[in-house]
Scaffold this active site. Structure first.
Site, short mmCIF file in Angstrom:
data_model
loop_
_atom_site.label_atom_id
_atom_site.label_comp_id
_atom_site.label_asym_id
_atom_site.label_seq_id
_atom_site.Cartn_x
_atom_site.Cartn_y
_atom_site.Cartn_z
N HIS A 1 0.87 -1.18 0.00
CA HIS A 1 0.00 0.00 0.00
C HIS A 1 0.91 1.24 0.00
O HIS A 1 2.03 1.17 0.50
CB HIS A 1 -0.84 -0.07 1.28
CG HIS A 1 -1.90 0.98 1.42
ND1 HIS A 1 -1.63 2.26 1.85
CD2 HIS A 1 -3.24 0.93 1.22
CE1 HIS A 1 -2.77 2.95 1.91
NE2 HIS A 1 -3.76 2.16 1.53
N ASP B 1 3.26 -4.17 7.64
CA ASP B 1 2.00 -3.43 7.50
C ASP B 1 0.88 -4.42 7.77
O ASP B 1 0.55 -5.25 6.93
CB ASP B 1 1.92 -2.85 6.09
CG ASP B 1 0.57 -2.18 5.83
OD1 ASP B 1 -0.33 -2.27 6.69
OD2 ASP B 1 0.42 -1.57 4.75
N LYS C 1 -10.22 0.07 10.77
CA LYS C 1 -10.46 -1.10 9.93
C LYS C 1 -10.82 -2.33 10.76
O LYS C 1 -11.05 -3.41 10.22
CB LYS C 1 -9.21 -1.42 9.09
CG LYS C 1 -8.89 -0.36 8.04
CD LYS C 1 -7.77 -0.81 7.14
CE LYS C 1 -7.11 0.35 6.43
NZ LYS C 1 -7.84 0.82 5.26
C1 LIG Z 1 -2.56 -2.72 3.57
C2 LIG Z 1 -2.84 -1.33 4.04
N1 LIG Z 1 -1.85 -0.59 4.54
C3 LIG Z 1 -2.04 0.66 5.01
C4 LIG Z 1 -3.28 1.25 4.97
C5 LIG Z 1 -3.41 2.65 5.46
O1 LIG Z 1 -4.17 2.70 6.64
P1 LIG Z 1 -4.68 4.11 7.18
O2 LIG Z 1 -5.34 4.79 6.02
O3 LIG Z 1 -5.64 3.74 8.25
O4 LIG Z 1 -3.50 4.86 7.67
C6 LIG Z 1 -4.35 0.51 4.44
C7 LIG Z 1 -5.71 1.06 4.36
O5 LIG Z 1 -6.03 1.95 3.64
C8 LIG Z 1 -4.13 -0.80 3.97
O6 LIG Z 1 -5.11 -1.52 3.45
#
Ligand SMILES: Cc1ncc(COP(=O)(O)O)c(C=O)c1O
Ligand SMILES: Cc1ncc(COP(=O)(O)O)c(C=O)c1O
Lengths: 408, 149, 408, 149
Positions: free
Chosen positions: A121, A198, A224
């Site tokens: 991500h 992550d 989430k």
């Molecule tokens: C695999 C992954 N990493 C990181 C994130 C980022 O999380 P956040 O937007 O809560 O900081 C997400 C969600 O958007 C995700 O699905």
């Protein structure tokens, strides 16, 4: 099938019509819905116990501190960490930036490599790009195989002494792929690299044990996993956190502030500059309690089953392609797909008219989207409140899309 | 909000067989538009003869609405002067409820009445999420015109 | 006296006994209490509209985005900023770190000076110390006068071309001092320095107009102004934000992510990496609405009056010393004091037994505490829900403290 | 929870006139303790004769509870062996409900029964916010003893 439908009434939002149809929420990988227990925990805190933490010399502040530190203990136990290894922050993104700025900025130098996967991500890519600008360290990516697994041979080839840190998602938010984090960690540790996991998608959907993973750092978000927005978790091994510099400076994270420089508070407070997300931490603890009462194995089992049901139904649709492992043993409940030449955005709009909420786009993973040759995909993602009839509604909407677009 | 209003046959036709979908040999102005959140992309190239758009290229990838809008726009503006195009853009934005109109040009039941074929896009107005898709080629055209100045 | 007592019933927490006495909350400078309107706005969002923002292609997400962006517009109007000049984050501390890392790290170099005041909160000191370690820029401090005002002569002496940034609190959380930010800004701009305003105490308690202040950057927190925890605001002049690098990287703040580097989204999204504090932003907007319905001038007027009442009553106590300007025209409602040789912590405990919540300590301003020669002070701070009888309860408790400690 | 239980006369007396409030000429072990949140500070210096604390200095600034605790502790541990001090520390922590006790040493009405003068501090137990104030000198003493090893 593992039936959790009785839990649906715990989620007030699900009891509504959307564009004339019952809401079918299939975007939990973006953010989950919240049970009343979580909503109430936040509201009750404000109604009865709200005060700043760690500061007050009065009962209310002491009670608020107990709730806040109790939340930390609950979250720590949930992932099998020690209490001092858990710092609260704004979310996964924020936690990963803390690692990049707190550890990376001080420890990386030209010639060093940051090894990421192509399925990361943006949250586990962009912070490293920023830090590489400041340190001169280089970014290298591990590709995936044709069946959407991490390419372990390529990983082995890329892993050498130049690699100082490996960033890996425990579960892909696009492909659903569950990565063999422990195996990656063992290999990384052999060349002296740290592993940054992550776990934004993993922690909500399966039992995660930071010790069993041997993760050096790990990050996840409250929103989430049935918790509030505005709260995330940074896990770090005690010895690493103790040696590491804080990324953010401010109140509550110091031991002393002199004019030129400061000394830091002990872990984990060193990593919590300023007033923390207090009500949010307490709400997250309520979410953890809720998940634990069900049992993470049950949550996972339900998801395996509903994902299998969805994969069967989706792949039976003419012209539909799924991007992700076919075997539910190796994947979570995020299912990305395209349908013939109908653009994912058009699919999302047609489904929305039937009350079905899915996401369309690059899902904050453009390097992955490019590697798939799909600038955009549609994604349905499941959580404990989803039922087989939600999948049926999705399939019906996709069939209608085929009709509207005249797909043969 | 009926899907039939959104996905009119003419829109799907433009999506499947976009017009002016080729690059120009020697454009007077070019602009790239993109919507980072949904990934829609449109490149608009224009050739000017005096102040008249003598040729146009509208190339892109994205959803049916953005691509059909680009294709329909390319037909509508070909051979028009800057002033005429500006008037068209304005009418388009009023139809899509992106801009308010002071004058009485809008028939509330048929806000796109004065727009010929483009009227087919008026169904998008009822789908707020998609308005920016329809608008993307028009913003990009305006940038291409500016560049050609 | 401006009577806002009728508002007390809007604050559910105030209707409780603390150690057998009605709760008298005098620690609003640390964090404020929340009206039901704010608590409900957060809960209602989770119950009806919760979805991730900017991402979805469905109605629920569109509605959530409208609420979130509407909150931005409301907050922007509240401080007279343009919508694009307001980015949400975790709090004042987080916003100041964003400026230090996003602007400071890229623009400061050895020989440059960061000019702060001795009355800054750690949140406007420690981030600059961290950035000075990376850039070699030097920290310099403006002292205060004997009557607790900023020493403007010393400021004029210290201000020269070496100064690249001036960090100043608009209202001290210890002394209460309101600083002449516009005058500071005009002088700073003359030597080409930027002005970073810590408005954590100012925005909740008086009308703040970023344009009238001519602030380059300004930061404040939701939780001190009736809003939720976990939300803060970064204001920056449009031209500065556009030129500035983001501190945090991740999803939603990019235009494109390539493997080696990325391009950024337009302002303010460039500064909001990852899922933002959505419910918290909506809660903050409800707080802004609540404050605006009363009128910030009325809020300020009430505070001037109750502070005057408190200063009169406190200074009448034998052995009590107040640290802060005596004239309410130049100060807010944070009143720090010591009483004979009774330690502030002991005062706080004795008051707590009577239901009166005050704070004791260095109030996250150790350089200031050292300059006062008082490692710890007691602090009572007021907000719109406080009444003269709250002050009376404070005074009674202080009198009891004198008796317990046998102060003559 | 009465304030009289907290602020016993003996506590106020130790606060006003702290014992052993001087630095030692040649300490065998020294430790500084501080509570960054409330600002309490205590320095403990010990001189060891064999394994007996022959002299102690307890210097600090802070609230009545932390300073009285330091002063009372300095009297209680003077002339005691390491083992005796360890036992005292344990009993103190049990009294303050910082540590649980397996044995039946604790009289619930008088948890500090076995602690002589130190029993005066048992009122602090009812004020959770202040327990860490009372504990600070004891933690610091343990560190000074470790340093002297
Ligand atoms: C695999 C992954 N990493 C990181 C994130 C980022 O999380 P956040 O937007 O809560 O900081 C997400 C969600 O958007 C995700 O699905
Ligand atoms: C003047 C001042 N600046 C900064 C802060 C830090 O705010 P926060 O803890 O919400 O980040 C505070 C409050 O503690 C403050 O009073």
């Amino acid at each position: 099938m593992t039936d959790l439908a009785h839990l649906r009434s715990d989620f007030p939002i699900l009891d509504q019509k959307m564009n004339g149809h019952p809401l079918v929420y299939l975007d939990s990988a973006a953010t989950s819905q919240k049970p009343a227990a979580v909503i109430d925990a936040v509201a009750d805190f404000y109604r009865t116990t709200n005060a700043n933490v760690h500061r007050g010399a009065y009962t209310l502040s002491n009670d608020a501190t107990d709730l806040y530190e109790g939340a930390r203990a609950g979250v720590a136990a949930f992932v099998n960490a020690a209490v001092g290894e858990i710092a609260f922050n704004r979310g996964t993104t924020s936690a990963l930036n803390q690692i990049a700025y707190g550890w990376g900025l001080y420890n990386l130098k030209p010639g060093d490599r940051i090894l990421l996967t192509l399925m990361e991500h943006h949250a586990n890519i962009v912070p490293w790009q920023l830090v590489s600008r400041h340190t001169g360290a280089e970014l290298v990516y591990v590709p995936h195989t044709g069946d959407y697994a991490l390419d372990l041979d390529a990983f082995a080839d890329l892993l050498d002494e130049r690699v100082k840190v490996v960033g890996i998602t425990a579960m892909s938010n696009v492909l659903g792929t569950i990565n063999p984090v422990r195996q990656i960690a063992d290999a990384a540790h052999e060349v002296g690299a740290l592993v940054v996991v992550d776990a934004a998608q993993a922690v909500p959907h399966m039992a995660v044990d930071v010790k069993a993973m041997d993760a050096d750092f790990l990050a996840f978000s409250g929103h989430k996993m049935l918790g509030p927005t505005g709260i995330g978790v940074l896990y770090g091994k005690a010895s690493l956190l103790e040696a590491m510099e804080p990324a953010e400076g401010g109140g509550e994270m110091i031991s002393d502030v002199q004019l030129e420089s400061s000394t830091w508070a002990s872990v984990p407070h060193k990593f919590e500059a300023g007033t923390p997300p207090i009500a949010e931490a307490i709400g997250l603890a309520a979410a953890v309690d809720y998940l634990q009462a069900i049992g993470m194995d049950v949550v996972r089992q339900h998801e395996v089953e509903i994902t299998a049901y969805a994969l069967d139904a989706l792949t039976a649709i003419d012209g539909l392609t799924v991007y992700g492992p076919p075997d539910t043993a190796n994947r979570g409940g995020a299912v990305s797909f395209t349908l013939a030449d109908i653009h994912p955005h058009d699919l999302a709009t047609i489904l929305d008219q039937r009350g079905v909420a899915i996401r369309a786009g690059h899902h904050c993973a453009r390097p992955l989207a490019r590697s798939l040759n799909q600038p955009a995909t549609a994604r349905a993602s499941f959580y404990l409140y989803n039922t087989p009839s939600d999948v049926d509604a999705l399939v019906d909407g996709l069939q209608e899309s085929r009709e509207i677009f005249g797909v043969a | 909000m009926s899907l039939n209003e959104l996905y009119r046959e003419v829109i799907l036709d433009h999506y499947r067989a976009p017009r002016h979908h080729d690059h120009l040999a020697d454009p007077s102005g070019t602009a790239e538009g993109k919507n980072p959140l949904c990934g829609d992309e449109v490149t608009i190239e224009i050739a000017l003869d005096g102040d008249v758009i003598s040729d146009i290229g509208a190339i892109g990838v994205g959803c049916s609405i953005s691509q059909a809008s680009a294709s329909m726009m390319s037909e509508a503006v070909s051979g028009k002067s800057r002033a005429e195009v500006e008037e068209l853009v304005r009418k388009f934005k009023v139809m899509m409820a992106i801009e308010d109109s002071d004058e009485e040009i809008v028939n509330p039941d048929r806000p796109g009445e004065a727009l010929g074929d483009l009227e087919a896009l008026q169904g998008v107005r009822k789908f707020p999420v998609r308005i920016k898709c329809a608008d993307l080629p028009w913003i990009t055209l305006q940038q291409a015109l500016e560049e050609a100045e």
